[in-house]
Scaffold this active site. Sequence first.
Site, mmCIF file in Angstrom:
data_model
loop_
_atom_site.group_PDB
_atom_site.id
_atom_site.type_symbol
_atom_site.label_atom_id
_atom_site.label_comp_id
_atom_site.label_asym_id
_atom_site.label_seq_id
_atom_site.Cartn_x
_atom_site.Cartn_y
_atom_site.Cartn_z
ATOM 1 N N ASP A 99 0.837 -1.203 0.000
ATOM 2 C CA ASP A 99 0.000 0.000 0.000
ATOM 3 C C ASP A 99 0.869 1.249 0.000
ATOM 4 O OD1 ASP A 99 -2.255 -1.409 -0.081
ATOM 5 O OD2 ASP A 99 -3.049 -0.771 1.878
ATOM 6 N N TYR A 136 2.431 1.897 -3.357
ATOM 7 C CA TYR A 136 1.379 2.340 -4.277
ATOM 8 C C TYR A 136 1.045 3.813 -4.029
ATOM 9 C CZ TYR A 136 -3.183 2.122 -6.705
ATOM 10 O OH TYR A 136 -4.242 2.330 -7.553
ATOM 11 N N ASP A 137 0.827 4.132 -2.739
ATOM 12 C CA ASP A 137 0.482 5.512 -2.393
ATOM 13 C C ASP A 137 1.607 6.477 -2.752
ATOM 14 O OD1 ASP A 137 -1.928 4.670 -1.529
ATOM 15 O OD2 ASP A 137 -1.413 4.625 0.600
ATOM 16 N N SER A 195 -38.355 -13.227 -20.931
ATOM 17 C CA SER A 195 -38.835 -14.175 -19.942
ATOM 18 C C SER A 195 -40.102 -14.829 -20.493
ATOM 19 C CB SER A 195 -39.104 -13.344 -18.700
ATOM 20 O OG SER A 195 -39.561 -14.130 -17.697
ATOM 21 N N LEU A 196 -40.745 -15.652 -19.696
ATOM 22 C CA LEU A 196 -41.989 -16.280 -20.148
ATOM 23 C C LEU A 196 -43.098 -15.931 -19.165
ATOM 24 C CD1 LEU A 196 -40.610 -19.852 -20.904
ATOM 25 C CD2 LEU A 196 -41.459 -18.236 -22.611
ATOM 26 N N GLU A 239 -41.793 -28.500 -23.832
ATOM 27 C CA GLU A 239 -40.444 -28.769 -23.319
ATOM 28 C C GLU A 239 -40.424 -28.667 -21.803
ATOM 29 O OE1 GLU A 239 -37.884 -25.783 -25.035
ATOM 30 O OE2 GLU A 239 -39.022 -25.815 -26.898
ATOM 31 N N LYS A 253 -39.307 -27.305 -18.377
ATOM 32 C CA LYS A 253 -38.723 -26.010 -18.036
ATOM 33 C C LYS A 253 -37.576 -26.275 -17.063
ATOM 34 C CE LYS A 253 -39.995 -21.356 -16.678
ATOM 35 N NZ LYS A 253 -39.044 -21.142 -15.614
ATOM 36 N N ASP A 267 -34.675 -25.815 -14.489
ATOM 37 C CA ASP A 267 -34.471 -24.847 -13.405
ATOM 38 C C ASP A 267 -32.977 -24.566 -13.259
ATOM 39 O OD1 ASP A 267 -35.217 -23.161 -11.448
ATOM 40 O OD2 ASP A 267 -35.707 -24.683 -9.967
ATOM 41 N N ARG A 314 -28.142 -13.742 -18.851
ATOM 42 C CA ARG A 314 -29.287 -12.947 -19.274
ATOM 43 C C ARG A 314 -29.253 -11.533 -18.689
ATOM 44 N NH1 ARG A 314 -35.240 -14.270 -17.394
ATOM 45 N NH2 ARG A 314 -35.904 -12.150 -17.576
ATOM 46 N N GLU A 364 -30.163 -23.239 -21.196
ATOM 47 C CA GLU A 364 -30.065 -23.217 -19.740
ATOM 48 C C GLU A 364 -28.862 -24.017 -19.271
ATOM 49 O OE1 GLU A 364 -32.694 -21.493 -18.789
ATOM 50 O OE2 GLU A 364 -32.973 -21.825 -16.640
ATOM 51 N N TYR A 375 -32.289 -24.398 -26.234
ATOM 52 C CA TYR A 375 -33.709 -24.440 -26.573
ATOM 53 C C TYR A 375 -34.231 -23.275 -27.405
ATOM 54 C CZ TYR A 375 -33.775 -21.860 -22.104
ATOM 55 O OH TYR A 375 -33.519 -20.999 -21.077
ATOM 56 N N LYS A 403 -44.444 -23.899 -26.748
ATOM 57 C CA LYS A 403 -44.094 -22.902 -27.767
ATOM 58 C C LYS A 403 -44.839 -23.210 -29.066
ATOM 59 C CE LYS A 403 -39.442 -22.559 -25.920
ATOM 60 N NZ LYS A 403 -38.049 -22.997 -26.046
ATOM 61 N N LYS A 415 -46.318 -23.745 -14.814
ATOM 62 C CA LYS A 415 -45.517 -24.106 -13.645
ATOM 63 C C LYS A 415 -46.151 -25.256 -12.876
ATOM 64 C CE LYS A 415 -42.352 -21.701 -12.617
ATOM 65 N NZ LYS A 415 -42.135 -20.333 -12.190
ATOM 66 N N CYS A 455 -47.293 3.836 12.172
ATOM 67 C CA CYS A 455 -46.134 3.180 11.545
ATOM 68 C C CYS A 455 -45.144 2.742 12.638
ATOM 69 C CB CYS A 455 -45.458 4.139 10.574
ATOM 70 S SG CYS A 455 -43.893 3.509 9.956
ATOM 71 N N CYS A 504 -41.704 4.866 12.281
ATOM 72 C CA CYS A 504 -41.515 6.305 12.509
ATOM 73 C C CYS A 504 -42.607 6.927 13.362
ATOM 74 C CB CYS A 504 -41.406 7.042 11.169
ATOM 75 S SG CYS A 504 -42.973 7.155 10.305
ATOM 76 N N CYS A 507 -47.975 4.213 5.630
ATOM 77 C CA CYS A 507 -47.402 5.177 6.561
ATOM 78 C C CYS A 507 -47.428 6.544 5.884
ATOM 79 C CB CYS A 507 -45.966 4.763 6.873
ATOM 80 S SG CYS A 507 -44.949 6.099 7.481
ATOM 81 N N CYS A 550 -39.881 9.011 7.240
ATOM 82 C CA CYS A 550 -39.913 7.655 7.787
ATOM 83 C C CYS A 550 -38.640 6.947 7.328
ATOM 84 C CB CYS A 550 -41.141 6.912 7.273
ATOM 85 S SG CYS A 550 -41.121 5.164 7.702
#
Length: 699
Positions: free
Chosen positions: A40, A43-44, A89-90, A121, A123, A125, A144, A179, A231, A295, A319, A413, A416, A431, A437
């Site tokens: 350090d 570097y400094d 996305s789907l 197909e 899906k 995960d 993605r 995937e 896919y 699809k 799903k 609330c 707050c 609130c 808050c």
Amino acid sequence: MIDVKNLNKQQAIIELEKIAKEIEKSDIAYYQNDAPYLSDAQYDALKKRNEEIEKYFPELIRNDSPSKRVGAPLQSGFGKVKHQFPMLSLADVFSIEEVKDFIIGVKRFLNIQSDIAFLCEPKIDGLSFTARYENGEFMQGATRGDGHEGEDITANLKTIAQLPQKIIDAPKILEIRGEVYMSKKDFFALNAKNEQEGKKTFANPRNAAAGSLRQLDPEITRTRKLSLFAYTWGEVSERVWTSQEDFFSHLQNWGFPINPNNKLCRNLDEIESFFVNLMESRSSLTYDIDGVVYKVNDINLQERLGFLTRTPRWAVAHKFPAEQALTKINNIRIQVGRTGALTPVADLEPVNVGGVVVSHATLHNEDEIKRKDIRIGDTVIIQRAGDVIPQIVKVLTEKRPSASKEFIFPNICPECGAHAIREEDEAVRRCTGGLTCPAQAIERLKHFVSRDAFDIEGLGSKIIETFYTEGLITNPVDIFTLEQRNNSWGDDLFSQKQSLKLEMRDGWGKKSTDNLFASINKRRHISLPRFIYALGIRQVGTATSRLIAQNFENWSAFENEMSNGFTEKLMSIDGIGESMAHDIVEFFKEKHNIETIHKLLLEVNVEKFNQQILINTPFSGKTLVFTGTLEHLTRSEAKAKALAAGAKVSGSVSKNTDYVILGSAAGSKAKTAADLGICTLNENEFLSMLQTIKESSSS
Ligand code: IVH
């Protein structure tokens, strides 16, 4: 070392160059390779010497001078990749009835009465990826990300043997998407190994796959057993397939792994039995799946159907039912969100639900607690579906302890002390403390830096909370002035905590401080949709922000109209209704919001929205209105075609309209168009103008 005062110009040039190179090399070693070779102090000292020379010879300051560099180089190490074709996305459906509705919608859009074939197909995960091939050679891989921009994971993808490095007989440019996943067996083996070595274990195969693929060091990825299924596709110079089924046989010929369970189904009965069979065999598969994707098989039909903002119209994800488990409610507490909504949350006895340990569930609102009669101490069935926050399905009242008490929903609330008010037609109690808050202010800050907004790495929830409590960051502007304030704070350890340099605080050091400032500075240029989304206007999510950006193109145009309460253009945007427009205008009425935005604009540069789609079409940037009944196209299809050609579609004719497309029996809109002298087209003229786009883009 020569005293700076005695340096001549030539010597100064040489030394400044040497220092710039050395610092750059050291930064790379330090930040990217985690292998520092300068202390350090060394570097400094180099940086200090650089500064001193520059003070004497300001005309010699280099463009790449360490004094000019904004913070440290990218810590994340992953470059960003802009997706030429967004990675969408789907839409999810959860019952066969909803699948039926989806198919009816598709047929109606296309005006087809007969059965339409769907490729069904599993899906997977896992984590979606895109792999770009140029002249048959794998060139670039990306995650993605937010769908428009992902992380460059080329080196990591290269370590997965299943991904072909070279393909033959392929279009010149071909982006294959799919995937990456980890098999159940490899996931258990990895966790067992990690446990033995005292390392972190993963909650489920999906997290393990994501954690393994997003490693800065591809050699670590190589040691993880990752697999993949291809896919779909992204950018393609020449589409040589005509159906999804045909695409899969091309994929197979090119050597990509495709799921052996994919199947063409010709009607709803076949689709239903595919779903039921797959659900039954789910546990015997060697990898996790969380549903089925349907699809439309014919690509011409897919193209006619096109896309909504985030999802295709030609596909849907069905799903599997959510996974459930039995547990106990230990406590009920109130969380205050960024819009002030009071949300009741149940603290649960931790329980494993389909591979994920769950310890909280949302109770939504006070009516939901009453409706389900949920009490502290109750035994409940909870369920978890994908990334959705776990929910309480049912209370087992027969197991209720006799001392259980009803939960009294507060009208103050808890964060707050301001009144919490429930408007007549709203389910939520809010609130009224606004930014006074702390909970609201903190949640707004978290939203501001979140992934789809400013995406500031290193400003996680915990840090935001601490910085807020200490008064270092109390509003978005403070984020961008933090470095400057930090530089002017004293080094005096006994001075107030607020003026204590960050790098001297517990848990902070030079490297982490530099990293934080670097990731903040990286976001001083921001796209218009992200900026709008970051403001956290009620109801304005990422899709709406994008629509607004598309239609207003730059921030000042949007601000001008909103500040004056002009909602005509806003409301003419397909997808923005009265209630949303109301919330947007209300946001702009708040003086505090405008002041903050104006201060923010001194710190950040909001880019003009880049209309990417087909810039050179007769409709790009134009506003179209459809009226009357069209003969060859359904209204939805016509609208979709116009949008794909770069147009904006509005529901009403005004002086801002460029074309009105007249179907038969066109009513008052035709007259308004004539009165305002706006160009009208009949359906055939509209179609032939679209045709010119097709011809010119395919030539
Ligand atoms: S097609 C434009 N097919 O599901 C549609 N997605 O919920 C592109 N996924 O982001 C996606 N298996 O990560 C498609 N057979 C499959 C899939 C699949 C898993 C994932 C993918 C996507 C997400 C959407």
